[in-house]
Motif scaffolding. Sequence first.
Motif: not given
Length: 205
Positions: A145-152, A156-167
Motif C-alpha cells: 500500500v505504501m509503495k502504491l501511495v507513493a506512485t500517486g 480506489k485505484q489501490i483497491a483495484a490494483e490489490l483486489g481489496l475493498a476501498e475501505i
Amino acid sequence: MVFIVEDDVSMRRSLTNLFKQVGLNAVTFGSAREMLQSKLPDVVSCLVLDVRLPGVSGLDFQSELAKLNIKIPVIFITGHGDIPMSVRAMKGGAVDFLTKPFRDQELLDAVLAAAEQDRKRRSAEQIVTHLRSLFEALSPREQEVMKLVATGLMNKQIAAELGLAEITVKIYRGHVMKKMRARSLAELITMAATLGFRANRTEQT
C-alpha cells in the motif's frame, strides 16, 4: 577526526600540530596500506592524503576506498601536482587538491568543508536507516500500500490494483501513516522517495 596519510615524518608532525592548534584530533599513517589495516573510529572525519606514497599512490588509494564503499571525504596534498592529477582527484570526489607549499588556512578551510560534508552524509544515512527500519516493520500488505501511495494512486485505484475493498485500503493506509510516523500524505510520499520508491508508476520497480 582528521586522518593523515603522508610518508614524510616531518610533514605528518607539522600537520598534526596544526590541527591540534584548532582543536582537531589527528591520526597519522605512513602509507595507504597502514591506514587500511587499522581500525578506524566511526566518527565524522576526513582524510588528508598525499598523492605520492610508497606502495599504493594517493590517487589509487582514493579509487580503492571507493571500491570498498568507504565514503570518507578526501583532501589531496602534493608537492608534484599537475592538471591531470587534480582532474582525476576531483572526478573521484576529492574535496580539494592542494599543492605544497600551501597556506595553513587553505588546508583548514578544506578540512572544515570536508568534515561538514561527512556530517551531512552521516545524517542522511541515519535518516534512511531509521525509515528503512520503520518500513520493514510494516506487514507485506502495508508495504504494498505504501509503495502504491507513493506512485500517486488514490485509495480506489489501490483497491483495484490489490483486489481489496476501498475501505480496507483506507485502514491499511492509516496503519502505514501511524507506523511510519508520517504527519501528512506529503510527508509519507517524501519518506517513500527517500527509501527509493519513485512517484512515477512507470518507473516503479
